[in-house]
Design an enzyme around this catalytic site. Structure first.
Site, PDB file in Angstrom:
ATOM      1  N   ARG A 161      -2.857 -69.274 -28.378  1.00 34.83           N
ATOM      2  CA  ARG A 161      -4.100 -69.491 -27.641  1.00 34.83           C
ATOM      3  C   ARG A 161      -3.755 -69.458 -26.156  1.00 34.83           C
ATOM      4  O   ARG A 161      -2.630 -69.766 -25.759  1.00 34.83           O
ATOM      5  CB  ARG A 161      -4.718 -70.846 -27.993  1.00 34.83           C
ATOM      6  CG  ARG A 161      -5.082 -71.017 -29.457  1.00 34.83           C
ATOM      7  CD  ARG A 161      -5.637 -72.420 -29.696  1.00 34.83           C
ATOM      8  NE  ARG A 161      -6.066 -72.600 -31.082  1.00 34.83           N
ATOM      9  CZ  ARG A 161      -5.293 -73.093 -32.055  1.00 34.83           C
ATOM     10  NH1 ARG A 161      -4.044 -73.459 -31.773  1.00 34.83           N
ATOM     11  NH2 ARG A 161      -5.747 -73.232 -33.289  1.00 34.83           N
ATOM     12  N   LYS A 184      -3.995 -77.342 -31.072  1.00 35.45           N
ATOM     13  CA  LYS A 184      -5.136 -78.241 -31.151  1.00 35.45           C
ATOM     14  C   LYS A 184      -4.755 -79.530 -31.865  1.00 35.45           C
ATOM     15  O   LYS A 184      -3.995 -79.517 -32.823  1.00 35.45           O
ATOM     16  CB  LYS A 184      -6.289 -77.555 -31.910  1.00 35.45           C
ATOM     17  CG  LYS A 184      -7.003 -76.475 -31.113  1.00 35.45           C
ATOM     18  CD  LYS A 184      -8.197 -75.953 -31.878  1.00 35.45           C
ATOM     19  CE  LYS A 184      -8.997 -74.953 -31.052  1.00 35.45           C
ATOM     20  NZ  LYS A 184     -10.180 -74.449 -31.807  1.00 35.45           N
ATOM     21  N   HIS A 252      -8.758 -64.254 -26.213  1.00 38.36           N
ATOM     22  CA  HIS A 252      -8.680 -64.803 -27.567  1.00 38.36           C
ATOM     23  C   HIS A 252      -8.683 -63.692 -28.620  1.00 38.36           C
ATOM     24  O   HIS A 252      -8.138 -63.874 -29.716  1.00 38.36           O
ATOM     25  CB  HIS A 252      -9.836 -65.765 -27.821  1.00 38.36           C
ATOM     26  CG  HIS A 252      -9.577 -66.725 -28.945  1.00 38.36           C
ATOM     27  ND1 HIS A 252      -8.595 -67.691 -28.899  1.00 38.36           N
ATOM     28  CD2 HIS A 252     -10.170 -66.855 -30.167  1.00 38.36           C
ATOM     29  CE1 HIS A 252      -8.587 -68.380 -30.035  1.00 38.36           C
ATOM     30  NE2 HIS A 252      -9.532 -67.889 -30.816  1.00 38.36           N
ATOM     31  N   ARG A 255      -5.290 -62.785 -29.767  1.00 40.02           N
ATOM     32  CA  ARG A 255      -4.778 -63.658 -30.835  1.00 40.02           C
ATOM     33  C   ARG A 255      -5.314 -63.203 -32.193  1.00 40.02           C
ATOM     34  O   ARG A 255      -4.583 -63.159 -33.181  1.00 40.02           O
ATOM     35  CB  ARG A 255      -5.182 -65.097 -30.529  1.00 40.02           C
ATOM     36  CG  ARG A 255      -4.866 -66.114 -31.614  1.00 40.02           C
ATOM     37  CD  ARG A 255      -5.191 -67.500 -31.056  1.00 40.02           C
ATOM     38  NE  ARG A 255      -5.589 -68.452 -32.094  1.00 40.02           N
ATOM     39  CZ  ARG A 255      -4.736 -69.219 -32.762  1.00 40.02           C
ATOM     40  NH1 ARG A 255      -3.447 -69.120 -32.547  1.00 40.02           N
ATOM     41  NH2 ARG A 255      -5.170 -70.085 -33.663  1.00 40.02           N
ATOM     42  N   HIS A 278      -3.683 -72.904 -37.917  1.00 40.98           N
ATOM     43  CA  HIS A 278      -4.967 -73.260 -38.497  1.00 40.98           C
ATOM     44  C   HIS A 278      -4.792 -74.444 -39.452  1.00 40.98           C
ATOM     45  O   HIS A 278      -3.890 -74.449 -40.289  1.00 40.98           O
ATOM     46  CB  HIS A 278      -5.556 -72.080 -39.287  1.00 40.98           C
ATOM     47  CG  HIS A 278      -6.105 -71.002 -38.416  1.00 40.98           C
ATOM     48  ND1 HIS A 278      -6.334 -69.726 -38.865  1.00 40.98           N
ATOM     49  CD2 HIS A 278      -6.488 -71.009 -37.109  1.00 40.98           C
ATOM     50  CE1 HIS A 278      -6.830 -68.989 -37.885  1.00 40.98           C
ATOM     51  NE2 HIS A 278      -6.927 -69.759 -36.814  1.00 40.98           N
ATOM     52  N   TYR A 287      -9.852 -63.359 -41.713  1.00 36.05           N
ATOM     53  CA  TYR A 287      -9.220 -62.095 -41.370  1.00 36.05           C
ATOM     54  C   TYR A 287      -9.230 -61.112 -42.539  1.00 36.05           C
ATOM     55  O   TYR A 287      -9.195 -59.904 -42.340  1.00 36.05           O
ATOM     56  CB  TYR A 287      -7.790 -62.327 -40.870  1.00 36.05           C
ATOM     57  CG  TYR A 287      -7.770 -63.070 -39.570  1.00 36.05           C
ATOM     58  CD1 TYR A 287      -8.116 -62.443 -38.373  1.00 36.05           C
ATOM     59  CD2 TYR A 287      -7.466 -64.423 -39.519  1.00 36.05           C
ATOM     60  CE1 TYR A 287      -8.134 -63.144 -37.175  1.00 36.05           C
ATOM     61  CE2 TYR A 287      -7.480 -65.127 -38.325  1.00 36.05           C
ATOM     62  CZ  TYR A 287      -7.816 -64.477 -37.163  1.00 36.05           C
ATOM     63  OH  TYR A 287      -7.846 -65.166 -35.989  1.00 36.05           O
TER      64      TYR A 287
END
Length: 306
Positions: A161, A184, A252, A255, A278, A287
């Site tokens: 990110r 995150k 982004h 990524r 994730h 994806y």
């Protein structure tokens, strides 16, 4: 939260403290949850025609929940945002029921509104390579151009990110073969660093006019402070305009491109999930939908029609 009865305000704060400590939720996440619950209690305060004290809000029924959801939709809240708010409400009530004996079934059984997930919008491999080449042309200062190339190479080559790339410190240089990244929720993961990313960063560091310190930022702005994400976004925006790429070609999206191109080349979802950081495999599974959509597009263009 001054309008809330003190007991309810105290409960909410205890829950937020709990998820920050046990779930390692970020400040942004806890603040979003706080806002969701405050709006929920504000509605119930008027809907129940009595203060949203612990007693009344323990007795909320399914019709009350439906009334709240209808109100939120009427005021323009999207299905996606309402689903997030409902998730926060359920999380709070689940925690509360573990600490006090009451039945939260009506809240926990409330169905989330359906919404269509937004699919990631990656660049194709040729466009991603052109983006890396074109970013260098956006700055008239040589070292700043090398810096921007190094940043976007980390986004595309390592799946970082932009906040993760700009959060790197001087002590992270030179980059190891496996880079430890804090993402995150302060969750750490390790990502492999490809040789082209190391070379791009080496070039930037050689040209950078500022001395890097262990605790200072790795990527510097032209005045010597930490590089702003807006500068990278501006560089990518100029590049996509020159290349004729859509507005979805953002930092982004690089990524997203990293993940999609890995999947196209045989990468497995679980490994890609770990590389991206994730929390849920379902996020990474988006994806596969991108890949399926691309195949259907090719099919529809090439299949003979009767």
């Amino acid at each position: 939260m001054s309008f809330l009865p003190p007991a309810t305000s105290d409960l909410l704060q205890r829950w937020l403290t709990s998820i920050a400590a046990l779930d390692d939720a970020s400040d942004a996440t806890t603040e979003a949850y706080r806002a969701d619950l405050v709006r929920f209690f504000t509605f119930m305060n008027g809907h129940l025609e009595e203060p949203a004290a612990p007693g009344p809000i323990q007795c909320i029924g399914i019709t009350d929940m439906r009334a709240w959801m209808a109100y939120e939709r009427d005021r323009g809240l999207s299905a996606r945002s309402l689903a997030r708010a409902l998730s926060a409400v359920k999380s709070f009530y689940r925690w509360w029921a573990e600490h006090e004996p009451f039945d939260p079934t009506a809240i926990l059984s409330t169905r989330s509104p359906r919404f269509k997930r937004k699919l990631p919008r990656p660049l194709d491999e040729a466009s991603a390579r052109k983006m890396l080449e074109t970013v260098e042309l956006q700055s008239t200062t040589g070292w700043a151009a090398a810096r921007d190339v190094a940043v976007v190479t980390l986004l595309y080559g390592c799946g970082l990110r932009i906040s993760e790339a700009l959060g790197l410190k001087g002590r992270d240089y030179p980059l190891p073969d496996m880079l430890r990244v804090t993402g995150k929720g302060n969750k750490e993961r390790q990502v492999p660093v490809i040789e082209i990313a190391k070379r791009a960063l080496d070039r930037y560091v050689r040209m950078c006019p500022y001395e890097l310190t262990p605790t200072g930022p790795l990527f510097m702005g032209v005045r010597g402070g930490q590089l702003s994400a807006s500068i990278v976004q501006q560089s990518v925006r100029k590049s996509r305009m020159q290349l004729g790429l859509p507005e979805t070609a953002t930092p982004h999206a690089l990524r997203h491109s990293f993940a999609t191109h890995l999947l196209n080349r045989g990468g497995d979802l679980r490994s890609i999930q770990e590389l991206l950081g994730h929390a849920s495999l379902s996020t990474t599974e988006a994806y596969t939908s991108v890949d399926a959509a691309r195949l259907m597009e090719i099919y529809s263009k090439s299949h003979p029609r009767a």
